[in-house]
Design a protein around this motif. Structure first.
Motif, PDB file in Angstrom:
ATOM      1  N   GLN A  34      49.632   2.120   2.255  1.00  0.00           N
ATOM      2  CA  GLN A  34      48.821   1.168   1.484  1.00  0.00           C
ATOM      3  C   GLN A  34      48.159   0.198   2.456  1.00  0.00           C
ATOM      4  N   LYS A  35      46.949   0.558   2.902  1.00  0.00           N
ATOM      5  CA  LYS A  35      46.257  -0.231   3.910  1.00  0.00           C
ATOM      6  C   LYS A  35      45.887  -1.622   3.408  1.00  0.00           C
ATOM      7  N   PHE A  36      45.614  -1.754   2.134  1.00  0.00           N
ATOM      8  CA  PHE A  36      45.252  -3.065   1.603  1.00  0.00           C
ATOM      9  C   PHE A  36      46.423  -4.043   1.693  1.00  0.00           C
ATOM     10  N   VAL A  37      47.651  -3.531   1.573  1.00  0.00           N
ATOM     11  CA  VAL A  37      48.833  -4.384   1.704  1.00  0.00           C
ATOM     12  C   VAL A  37      48.989  -4.819   3.163  1.00  0.00           C
ATOM     13  N   LEU A  38      48.780  -3.899   4.090  1.00  0.00           N
ATOM     14  CA  LEU A  38      48.844  -4.243   5.507  1.00  0.00           C
ATOM     15  C   LEU A  38      47.793  -5.280   5.860  1.00  0.00           C
ATOM     16  N   ARG A  39      46.597  -5.120   5.300  1.00  0.00           N
ATOM     17  CA  ARG A  39      45.508  -6.069   5.556  1.00  0.00           C
ATOM     18  C   ARG A  39      45.875  -7.462   5.048  1.00  0.00           C
ATOM     19  N   GLU A  40      46.432  -7.537   3.833  1.00  0.00           N
ATOM     20  CA  GLU A  40      46.833  -8.830   3.263  1.00  0.00           C
ATOM     21  C   GLU A  40      47.933  -9.484   4.092  1.00  0.00           C
ATOM     22  N   GLN A  41      48.882  -8.688   4.583  1.00  0.00           N
ATOM     23  CA  GLN A  41      49.957  -9.227   5.417  1.00  0.00           C
ATOM     24  C   GLN A  41      49.405  -9.761   6.730  1.00  0.00           C
ATOM     25  N   ALA A  42      48.468  -9.039   7.332  1.00  0.00           N
ATOM     26  CA  ALA A  42      47.876  -9.471   8.600  1.00  0.00           C
ATOM     27  C   ALA A  42      47.092 -10.765   8.421  1.00  0.00           C
ATOM     28  N   LYS A  44      47.734 -13.147   6.317  1.00  0.00           N
ATOM     29  CA  LYS A  44      48.707 -14.235   6.206  1.00  0.00           C
ATOM     30  C   LYS A  44      49.327 -14.571   7.555  1.00  0.00           C
ATOM     31  N   VAL A  45      49.730 -13.543   8.306  1.00  0.00           N
ATOM     32  CA  VAL A  45      50.408 -13.761   9.588  1.00  0.00           C
ATOM     33  C   VAL A  45      49.474 -14.426  10.600  1.00  0.00           C
ATOM     34  N   LEU A  46      48.216 -14.008  10.630  1.00  0.00           N
ATOM     35  CA  LEU A  46      47.268 -14.535  11.613  1.00  0.00           C
ATOM     36  C   LEU A  46      46.577 -15.806  11.145  1.00  0.00           C
ATOM     37  N   GLY A  47      46.830 -16.220   9.902  1.00  0.00           N
ATOM     38  CA  GLY A  47      46.231 -17.448   9.392  1.00  0.00           C
ATOM     39  C   GLY A  47      44.732 -17.333   9.183  1.00  0.00           C
ATOM     40  N   LEU A  48      44.279 -16.228   8.651  1.00  0.00           N
ATOM     41  CA  LEU A  48      42.852 -15.980   8.472  1.00  0.00           C
ATOM     42  C   LEU A  48      42.421 -16.062   7.006  1.00  0.00           C
TER      43      LEU A  48
END
Length: 57
Positions: A34-42, A44-48
């Protein structure tokens, strides 16, 4: 010497702050990542969050 530096600049390793090691990936029922979940996590983690809200074409 500057020519050598310019040549080696091409092979500079990426910034390691963009790599995230995980135990497992979020998967669908059929086993696809689920690439969209990975994108959302990234985001949040990177503060973007602000950048992610920017509308593009």
């Amino acid at each position: 010497m500057t020519m050598l530096i310019k040549f080696l600049w091409i092979f500079e390793p990426p910034d390691l702050s963009y790599f995230q090691f995980v135990e497992s990936y979020p998967l669908t029922a059929s086993g696809k990542v689920q690439k969209f979940v990975l994108r959302e996590q990234a985001i949040k983690v990177l503060g973007l969050e602000q950048v992610a809200k920017t509308k593009t074409a």
